[in-house]
Design an enzyme around this catalytic site. Structure first.
Site, PDB file in Angstrom:
ATOM      1  CB  CYS A   1       3.836   0.162  -6.867  1.00 13.94           C
ATOM      2  SG  CYS A   1       2.643   0.143  -5.529  1.00 13.94           S
TER       3      CYS A   1
ATOM      4  CD  GLU B   1       2.723   5.146  -5.967  1.00 14.62           C
ATOM      5  OE1 GLU B   1       2.887   4.091  -6.595  1.00 14.62           O
ATOM      6  OE2 GLU B   1       2.472   5.180  -4.741  1.00 14.62           O
TER       7      GLU B   1
ATOM      8  CD  GLU C   1       7.233  -5.581  -1.654  1.00 11.60           C
ATOM      9  OE1 GLU C   1       7.626  -4.727  -2.487  1.00 11.60           O
ATOM     10  OE2 GLU C   1       8.002  -6.407  -1.141  1.00 11.60           O
ATOM     11  CG  LEU C   2       5.921   0.755   1.481  1.00  7.31           C
ATOM     12  CD1 LEU C   2       6.729   1.597   2.443  1.00  7.31           C
ATOM     13  CD2 LEU C   2       4.528   0.476   2.035  1.00  7.31           C
TER      14      LEU C   2
ATOM     15  N   GLY D   1       0.823  -1.201   0.000  1.00  6.12           N
ATOM     16  CA  GLY D   1       0.000   0.000   0.000  1.00  6.12           C
ATOM     17  C   GLY D   1       0.857   1.251   0.000  1.00  6.12           C
ATOM     18  CB  SER D   2       0.010   4.737   0.804  1.00  5.40           C
ATOM     19  OG  SER D   2      -0.363   4.743   2.163  1.00  5.40           O
TER      20      SER D   2
END
Length: 481
Positions: free
Chosen positions: A287, A381, A249-250, A229-230
């Site tokens: 991402c 992002e 996992e960003l 996520g963020s």
């Protein structure tokens, strides 16, 4: 009126006292109503997972592999149904949703294969030193305990698979928490797991609201957290549980570098097509979507119009239509945020070359050039169908531009030169470098993760299995080696 979708509590269906609705962001229609577990039900799931830790770790490899293959088989059988559901939940064009189901099938297949060869152990003679005469070490990996997997909305099935499949493969109980916008796709996995012989308590899928997650995150019976996520949410999780193992996992702002040797018309057509496709697939909500193009001055003037034309050729519309390339974002709020960031950049002097228009939750595929370095879209992002293009002089400046970011997930480098490819691999501060293509390529069996603020740890089935386990050494004494 749709029936309420139950969640999965320790392998069985359950409903709570509350529900919430999931709506299609393209046309607003109701996709489904989903049950919310009570606090007592969450406690029951956690207690059941904690209680089965030893039993599940001792489950024979063939049992776990059979369950994983069963899920892969059933996903294959139900591909079109599940793809339609993914598309309805998050607005993903149906052709990309079908691809997501196919990738999830591969994840479960890879996990089944790994489960069969996993944990055979590594033998090491210790008599290389005098004090180790007659001794041999056998090292195996042991599950750390229950995994709390927190999945995002953009790949609701496949990124749930990346939490669940490695956990089952190593024999670690897992509690999966899907995103509130896209829970039904994750609940499908519960349906398929319920058809297997895995122990009760070894898995749950709990549709817990985000505001109730802190207590679950901090529960000491859940020693491993896998979150996609963020960045702000991921690092808040890590900061709140400093003694837990976290895989994060960003975000990213993926760069595609086009160097001077990538100069033929065929080369530039390929680069432009790939850039346009993968800046807009999933509505840019990936991402590793292409957010930044960094082009050498030697090719910039020829490449830029090709990119603009390829972006303008992307078909925007109903995600249920096979012809649609770009559907809506997950919500109108998300599209409004993208709109605000683009408007900020244009006001600050950026050139709008394509797109720049919003219709409800849909934002038109957009290209910006001459973007100031200090505007939001240059630093953060965007998670939307927006692409910025920058001209540089040479490889050194290009690589510096890639690294001039707090993110470092993946980068693509269009070059034919092998030495340049290896320099990119050495110098770019990212988790993965893709040569000859965009940064958006991910094979589900390879290690995947970021540097800097793009995350901690790695996914990819075998690499997640490592993350969920630790090494335990057995020393045997008095052997005639």
């Amino acid at each position: 009126m749709t029936a309420t979708h139950a969640f999965w509590l320790a392998g069985r269906q359950a409903t709570g006292d509350e529900t919430f609705e999931v709506h299609n962001s393209y046309d607003g229609r109701l996709v489904g109503t989903v049950a919310v577990p009570t606090e007592a039900q969450v406690e029951e799931a956690v207690a059941a997972a904690h209680a089965v830790v030893d039993e599940f770790a001792a489950t024979p490899a063939h049992v776990r592999a059979k369950a994983l293959n069963h899920v892969a088989d059933r996903l294959t059988e139900r591909t079109e149904e599940i793809a339609r559901l993914i598309s309805a939940e998050n607005g993903k064009p149906i052709k990309w949703a079908r691809g997501e189901v196919g990738r999830a099938v591969s994840v479960f297949r890879f996990a089944a294969e790994e489960a069969r060869r996993w944990n055979s152990g590594e033998a090491q003679r210790l008599d290389t030193d005098q004090g180790g005469t007659g001794r041999l070490a056998l090292t195996r990996r042991i599950p750390k305990g229950v995994v709390l997997g927190i999945a995002p909305f953009n790949f609701p099935l496949n990124l749930s698979a990346h939490k669940v499949a490695p956990a089952i493969a190593v024999g670690a109980p897992i509690i999966l928490k899907p995103a509130p916008a896209t829970p039904i796709s994750s609940l499908i996995l519960g349906e398929l797991l319920a058809e297997t012989d895995l122990p009760a308590g070894s898995w749950s899928v709990l549709t817990v609201p985000n505001d109730r997650m802190p207590a679950l995150v901090q529960d000491e019976r859940l020693p491993v957290i896998s979150f996609t996520g963020s960045g702000p949410v991921g690092y808040a999780i890590m900061d709140s549980v400093p003694r837990k193992h976290c895989t994060l996992e960003l975000g990213g702002n993926g760069a595609a570098v086009v160097l001077a040797d990538w100069a033929s018309e065929q080369d530039l057509d390929w680069a432009a097509t790939r850039i346009a496709t993968f800046s807009n697939y999933q509505g840019g909500q990936s991402c590793i979507s292409v957010q930044r193009v960094i082009a050498d001055a030697a090719v910039y003037d020829r490449l830029l119009p090709k990119i603009v034309a390829a972006v303008e050729a992307q078909v925007t519309g109903d995600p249920a239509d096979d012809a649609t390339d770009v559907g809506p974002l997950v919500s109108e709020d998300a599209a409004q945020r993208v709109e605000a960031w683009v408007n900020e950049a244009v006001t600050a002097g950026a050139s709008l070359l394509a797109g720049g228009k919003r219709d409800g939750a849909t934002y038109a595929p957009t290209v910006l050039a001459d973007v100031p370095a200090d505007v939001t879209i240059s630093c953060e992002e965007v998670f939307g169908p927006v692409l910025t293009v920058k001209k540089v002089d040479g490889e050194t400046e290009a690589f510096a531009a890639v690294n001039d970011s707090k993110y470092g997930l993946q980068a693509g480098v269009f070059t034919h030169d092998l030495q340049t490819a290896f320099r990119a691999h050495r110098e770019l501060e990212v988790g993965g470098v893709v040569v000859g293509d965009v940064p958006s390529y991910r094979a589900d069996q390879m290690p995947y993760g970021g540097a800097k603020q793009s995350g901690v740890g790695r996914e990819g089935v075998r690499y997640a299995m490592d993350d969920y386990t630790y090494e335990r050494v057995l020393v045997l004494t008095g052997l005639a080696l």
